[in-house]
Design an enzyme around this catalytic site. Sequence first.
Site, PDB file in Angstrom:
ATOM      1  N   CYS A  62     -38.849  73.299  32.966  1.00 19.32           N
ATOM      2  CA  CYS A  62     -37.724  73.524  34.025  1.00 19.32           C
ATOM      3  C   CYS A  62     -38.073  72.231  34.638  1.00 19.32           C
ATOM      4  O   CYS A  62     -37.129  72.008  35.315  1.00 19.32           O
ATOM      5  CB  CYS A  62     -37.918  74.771  34.967  1.00 19.32           C
ATOM      6  SG  CYS A  62     -38.508  75.995  33.267  1.00 19.32           S
ATOM      7  N   ASP A  94     -41.089  82.109  35.323  1.00 15.39           N
ATOM      8  CA  ASP A  94     -40.905  83.047  35.747  1.00 15.39           C
ATOM      9  C   ASP A  94     -40.943  83.261  33.871  1.00 15.39           C
ATOM     10  O   ASP A  94     -41.669  84.184  33.442  1.00 15.39           O
ATOM     11  CB  ASP A  94     -39.524  83.666  35.401  1.00 15.39           C
ATOM     12  CG  ASP A  94     -38.912  83.600  37.372  1.00 15.39           C
ATOM     13  OD1 ASP A  94     -39.967  83.398  37.962  1.00 15.39           O
ATOM     14  OD2 ASP A  94     -38.550  84.201  37.861  1.00 15.39           O
ATOM     15  N   CYS A 135     -37.070  75.530  38.395  1.00 13.32           N
ATOM     16  CA  CYS A 135     -37.027  76.435  38.030  1.00 13.32           C
ATOM     17  C   CYS A 135     -36.304  77.507  39.110  1.00 13.32           C
ATOM     18  O   CYS A 135     -36.026  77.411  40.363  1.00 13.32           O
ATOM     19  CB  CYS A 135     -38.945  77.374  38.585  1.00 13.32           C
ATOM     20  SG  CYS A 135     -39.812  76.510  36.681  1.00 13.32           S
ATOM     21  N   ASP A 136     -36.482  79.318  38.886  1.00 13.41           N
ATOM     22  CA  ASP A 136     -36.029  80.015  39.042  1.00 13.41           C
ATOM     23  C   ASP A 136     -35.502  80.505  41.153  1.00 13.41           C
ATOM     24  O   ASP A 136     -34.838  79.964  41.648  1.00 13.41           O
ATOM     25  CB  ASP A 136     -35.911  81.563  39.166  1.00 13.41           C
ATOM     26  CG  ASP A 136     -35.341  82.090  37.346  1.00 13.41           C
ATOM     27  OD1 ASP A 136     -35.134  80.628  36.848  1.00 13.41           O
ATOM     28  OD2 ASP A 136     -35.467  82.791  36.707  1.00 13.41           O
ATOM     29  N   LYS A 137     -37.151  80.028  41.295  1.00 17.25           N
ATOM     30  CA  LYS A 137     -37.368  80.298  42.069  1.00 17.25           C
ATOM     31  C   LYS A 137     -37.109  79.368  43.731  1.00 17.25           C
ATOM     32  O   LYS A 137     -37.479  79.564  44.498  1.00 17.25           O
ATOM     33  CB  LYS A 137     -38.357  81.252  42.841  1.00 17.25           C
ATOM     34  CG  LYS A 137     -39.044  82.193  42.380  1.00 17.25           C
ATOM     35  CD  LYS A 137     -37.181  83.524  41.716  1.00 17.25           C
ATOM     36  CE  LYS A 137     -37.353  84.712  41.117  1.00 17.25           C
ATOM     37  NZ  LYS A 137     -37.225  84.317  39.745  1.00 17.25           N
ATOM     38  N   GLU A 463     -39.371  91.231  37.980  1.00 18.71           N
ATOM     39  CA  GLU A 463     -38.435  91.133  37.206  1.00 18.71           C
ATOM     40  C   GLU A 463     -38.713  91.734  36.010  1.00 18.71           C
ATOM     41  O   GLU A 463     -39.273  92.169  35.567  1.00 18.71           O
ATOM     42  CB  GLU A 463     -37.962  89.305  37.180  1.00 18.71           C
ATOM     43  CG  GLU A 463     -37.489  88.764  37.820  1.00 18.71           C
ATOM     44  CD  GLU A 463     -36.730  87.405  37.360  1.00 18.71           C
ATOM     45  OE1 GLU A 463     -37.094  86.679  36.391  1.00 18.71           O
ATOM     46  OE2 GLU A 463     -36.477  86.879  38.320  1.00 18.71           O
ATOM     47  N   SER A 489     -34.142  89.743  35.785  1.00 11.96           N
ATOM     48  CA  SER A 489     -34.097  87.796  35.005  1.00 11.96           C
ATOM     49  C   SER A 489     -32.553  88.112  35.100  1.00 11.96           C
ATOM     50  O   SER A 489     -31.318  88.699  34.823  1.00 11.96           O
ATOM     51  CB  SER A 489     -35.027  88.354  33.609  1.00 11.96           C
ATOM     52  OG  SER A 489     -34.279  87.118  33.273  1.00 11.96           O
TER      53      SER A 489
END
Length: 573
Positions: A62, A94, A135-137, A463, A489
């Site tokens: 990512c 994640d 990345c996601d966060k 998640e 997720s």
Amino acid sequence: MSEDTQTATENKPDIKPRSRVVTDGIHAAPARGMFRAVGMGDDDFAKPQIGVASSWNEITPCNLSLNRLAQGAKEGVHAGGGFPMQFGTISVSDGISMGHEGMHFSLVSREVIADSVETVMQAERIDGSVLLAGCDKSLPGMLMAAARLDLASVFLYAGSIMPGWVKLEDGSEKEVTLIDAFEAVGACAAGKMSRGDLDRIERAICPGEGACGGMYTANTMACIGEALGMSLPGSAAPPSADRRRDEFARKSGEAVVNLLRLGITARDIMTKKAFENAIAVTMAFGGSTNAVLHLLAIAREAEVELTLDDFNRIGDKIPHLGDLKPFGRYVMTDVDKIGGVPVIMKALLDAGLLHGDCLTVTGKTLAENLASINPPDLDGKILRALDNPIHKTGGITILHGSMAPEGAVVKSAGFDADVFEGTARVFEREQGALDALDNGKINKGDVVVIRYEGPKGGPGMREMLAITGAIKGAGLGKDVLLLTDGRFSGGTTGLCIGHVAPEAVDGGPIAFVKDGDRIRVDIAARSFDLLVDEAELESRKVGWEPLPAKFTKGVLAKYAKLVHSASTGAYCG
């Protein structure tokens, strides 16, 4: 007047609103000496100082492009007349931390990222920032930092991964993403897939750099960055490996210096109307339920009043148009091929469903940006026409009822029928549910209740992709409802309700559910109820004590003491 004395002329903003305290006058001599050691010359002290912050690391695909993009952003800052100062922050993958103790740290990383960027920007008195994340966060963490600091700021996404391609042992071929691997694990464990095919999928899912390819959390938040006006128009959709991203990086660097000249800061852009635009775009794409949590937290940092009710209010008006994974057929690179996020924004704007007067990082309004780009119409396949939507309302719904008095979040796009009623199978934390599934003890019609996974009780609001992927892989994705005070997720499919509030550790109704209880959800009515007599429920509360804290030291112990309810964004403070 603050210690960072501004010297703006009457009608012209100061392009060095903070850094003069470390560059001007005799008292700044020690700081100037340090700046000279990192390459600044006499002429550079008159330039605005721009932080170029990224979550680059080599742990996950990512973030792999971010160091390259940071170099491009620095070039743009130089070209715009500023002086770039690169620094880094953390990121948690994640995909790697899923399904084990590591996932406790994922949502925590959002706060660490925001706090660390704030710390550097405030300590060094930097004037503005280009914030890069993959990345996601890390995406919401960067946007939270921008909102909190309220400086000139531009956000840039690392970009999506290209889809993989796999040929299975039966000769069939298909595109795959990371989520296919989680579902393949469940299928293999249930005897529905061979170890050979699992291995083939594993080797195909990540062909290179970039964030997970569907409309999962990272891509959802990238679309939100663009819809909020905090990213350059068109910058969300191009894949990570595409060199158009390098040009967006350079332009982002130029843009932040221009924002300083115009006197535009992050909160001038992140207004209530801008958040309504972001919700609308999320609903139209069928984005991740994590967007609810993150938008609430970002809005709080921007001092904008945003609540769960806003999501239903806006979702009622916005059709779900994106035929995108995890529920649909396409991925972010397909969105890029048909014109990217501006395509859906233009369609919504033309229909009167977006606020066109919102300011953006270009210094122009959203409507002006779209008029300049003139994106093509919705293609009708990847992004359906407004009069032929996948669903007539947005893909995310907020539920309330005796099961979740403060609310719960459901990706309603996953439900074929509005009503599901089933029998509770209760588990304290995720691993118990995984063990039960592996042992064939979860059956059609069950409501799997996973509790003590909330922001405080987990802690970290893990998640549940491991269990949802396993349920789908076992062939129960449409027959078992899973509910939790944790999260899901962005790649989760199936019948899933998360963010149940109050959470178990706070004595929410989820804490008192027992095996055999009946639970009913009605998506159309937005109701979510525990079908237990009130007197019986009250009797269960007598003498109740929550499970003891799982972590008593370190960052998770600190987080559990500070974090607030998921219904307000699981913010700390």
